[in-house]
Design a protein around this motif. Structure first.
Motif, PDB file in Angstrom:
ATOM      1  N   PRO A 197       0.742  -1.179   0.061  1.00  0.00           N
ATOM      2  CA  PRO A 197       0.031   0.044  -0.038  1.00  0.00           C
ATOM      3  C   PRO A 197       0.934   1.366   0.036  1.00  0.00           C
ATOM      4  O   PRO A 197       0.335   2.314  -0.516  1.00  0.00           O
ATOM      5  CB  PRO A 197      -0.882  -0.081   1.155  1.00  0.00           C
ATOM      6  N   GLU A 313      -6.373   7.270   3.215  1.00  0.00           N
ATOM      7  CA  GLU A 313      -7.601   6.527   3.036  1.00  0.00           C
ATOM      8  C   GLU A 313      -8.797   7.226   3.659  1.00  0.00           C
ATOM      9  O   GLU A 313      -9.853   7.512   2.566  1.00  0.00           O
ATOM     10  CB  GLU A 313      -7.546   5.416   3.691  1.00  0.00           C
ATOM     11  N   SER A 316      -9.373  10.011   0.758  1.00  0.00           N
ATOM     12  CA  SER A 316      -9.867   9.596  -0.034  1.00  0.00           C
ATOM     13  C   SER A 316     -11.456   9.331   0.029  1.00  0.00           C
ATOM     14  O   SER A 316     -12.288   9.574  -1.097  1.00  0.00           O
ATOM     15  CB  SER A 316      -9.335   8.251  -0.878  1.00  0.00           C
ATOM     16  N   SER A 324     -16.053   4.219  -0.374  1.00  0.00           N
ATOM     17  CA  SER A 324     -14.934   4.087   0.381  1.00  0.00           C
ATOM     18  C   SER A 324     -14.677   2.636   1.104  1.00  0.00           C
ATOM     19  O   SER A 324     -13.548   2.390   1.629  1.00  0.00           O
ATOM     20  CB  SER A 324     -15.370   4.664   1.925  1.00  0.00           C
ATOM     21  N   SER A 327     -10.579  -0.151  -1.801  1.00  0.00           N
ATOM     22  CA  SER A 327      -8.821   0.170  -1.814  1.00  0.00           C
ATOM     23  C   SER A 327      -8.488   1.257  -2.896  1.00  0.00           C
ATOM     24  O   SER A 327      -8.385   0.583  -4.073  1.00  0.00           O
ATOM     25  CB  SER A 327      -8.040  -0.954  -1.610  1.00  0.00           C
TER      26      SER A 327
END
Length: 342
Positions: A197, A313, A316, A324, A327
Motif C-alpha cells: 500500500p 484513506e 479519499s 470508501s 482500496s
C-alpha cells in the motif's frame, strides 16, 4: 573549487569522478584496521554464516551480494590527497574472514574482483553519483546468474533517451557537476502483480523517490524460457522496486521475484514464501552497521506508514463520488499468484 555545505563529504577525483568519503557511514574510515571495523567484519561473518544455514534448513539457497563502494573499484581515479587501502575494503575483508566457511564463502559473491577486472572498459558507476550504472548492475546480475545456474537475459540495447543530470554527489558541488545519463526501462516480460500500500500511495502521489525501507513489490514472469524458480531479494536502492535496476533484471529472469527494501532478512516472510533462492544485497558502505535479522516487514510497515496510509484513506473517502469500501489504486493480480503478499 568552491563547495556548498556538505560537499566536504565529496572527493573530486580525476576525469570527472566523484566519491563519497564520509557521512553517517564513515566511508573512508571503514578502510582501516580499527577495532570497530574488526568487530563489524566478525559480525558480518556470523550473519552470513547464519543466513546460509538458515536457508539450507528451509530448503533454499542464499546469495550475499555486496555492491562495492566506488572507492574500492576506482581508487586509481582519486586525486592527490586521498588514498585508500583497497585490501582493507569491508567486502574483501569479509570474504577473507569466510575462508574456512566454504558454503558461506561461495554464497558471498566477489563483485570487487569482477568490477575491478572491467573497470577501465566501462563506467560501472555514474561519475557524479554514488550508485552504479546499468553496466555495473548488469555485471552484478550476470555474476548472480552464474552463481545460481540461471541464464542471463541481454537487456542492454539502446537507451530510450539521454538526460543531462547531476547525481547525488555532483549536486553537492558549486556549480553542480552533471553528466549524460542513459535512461532505460528494463521491464519486458515481467509483470508487477503486487505493490504494498505505501508503494502504491507514494507512486500515486509522486513521492516514490522518498520511499526506502519497507517498500515491497512482487513480479511474475510467465514468458517462455523463464527460469521457474522463485526468488526473494532483500536489498536497497541498488536493487530498487522500480523497473530500473537489479530487481528488474532478476524479474526478467525468474518466474517470481519478491523485493523487500531492507538490509535485514525477515525470516517469517521467507518461511511463508518458500523461495528457491534468497538474495541479500547491501551497499558496501552500509556494512558500517549490522542488520537485525529479526526484522518483521509487516510490523515495520504498520508502525512506519500506518498513520500516512490511514490519513490517505480517510482523505479519499471524503472525496465526492468515492466508494470508501474500495482500496484506492488497487490492481488485481494474476490468478494463482501471491498478489497480496505473504
Amino acid at each position: 573549487m568552491e563547495t556548498t555545505h556538505g560537499a566536504e563529504h565529496v572527493h573530486v577525483g580525476r576525469d570527472g569522478w566523484l566519491f563519497l568519503t564520509a557521512g553517517s557511514n564513515n566511508v573512508v574510515g571503514q578502510f582501516s584496521r580499527s577495532r570497530l571495523m574488526a568487530r563489524r567484519v566478525r559480525g558480518w561473518r556470523r550473519l552470513v554464516v547464519a543466513r546460509v544455514r538458515g536457508c539450507e534448513r528451509l530448503g533454499c539457497r542464499y546469495l550475499h551480494v555486496i555492491v562495492p563502494e566506488k572507492l574500492t573499484v576506482y581508487d586509481h581515479k582519486l586525486s592527490a590527497g586521498l588514498r585508500v587501502k583497497v585490501r582493507l575494503s569491508p567486502a574483501l575483508r569479509l570474504r577473507r574472514a569466510l575462508f574456512w566457511h566454504r558454503s558461506a564463502r561461495r554464497a558471498c559473491l566477489d563483485l570487487v574482483g569482477a568490477f575491478r577486472a572491467v573497470r577501465d572498459a566501462r563506467d560501472l558507476y555514474f561519475r557524479t553519483d554514488s550508485h552504479w550504472s546499468f553496466a555495473g548492475c548488469d555485471t552484478a546480475y550476470r555474476l548472480i546468474c552464474a552463481a545460481c545456474g540461471a541464464v542471463p537475459k541481454d537487456l542492454s540495447g539502446e537507451p530510450q533517451e539521454w538526460r543531462q543530470m547531476a547525481g547525488d554527489l555532483g549536486s553537492k558541488l558549486t556549480p553542480p557537476q552533471s553528466e549524460r545519463w542513459p535512461i532505460r526501462g528494463l521491464q519486458r516480460d515481467a509483470v508487477r502483480v503486487h505493490a504494498s500500500p505505501i508503494v502504491e500511495l507514494r507512486e500515486r502521489t509522486g513521492r516514490a523517490d522518498k520511499l526506502h525501507v519497507g517498500a515491497h513489490v512482487i513480479y511474475r514472469n510467465d514468458a517462455a524460457g523463464t527460469d521457474p524458480r522463485r526468488v526473494v531479494l532483500f536489498g536497497d536502492s541498488y536493487a530498487h522496486f522500480a523497473p530500473i535496476m537489479l530487481t528488474a533484471l532478476i524479474a526478467e529472469t525468474f518466474a517470481e521475484v519478491h523485493f523487500v527494501w531492507s538490509s535485514s532478512l525477515d525470516w517469517g516472510y521467507v518461511e511463508r514464501v518458500r523461495p528457491d533462492l534468497v538474495i541479500g544485497q547491501v551497499a558496501e558502505r552500509f556494512m558500517f552497521e549490522l542488520p537485525d535479522d529479526r526484522f518483521d516487514l509487516k510490523a515495520y510497515a504498520a508502525e512506519r506508514f500506518g498513520t500516512e496510509l490511514a490519513e490517505a484513506e480517510a482523505k479519499s473517502a471524503r472525496k465526492p463520488g468515492k466508494n470508501s469500501d474500495k482500496s484506492p489504486g488497487k490492481k488485481p493480480g494474476k490468478a494463482g499468484t501471491s498478489v497480496a503478499g505473504p
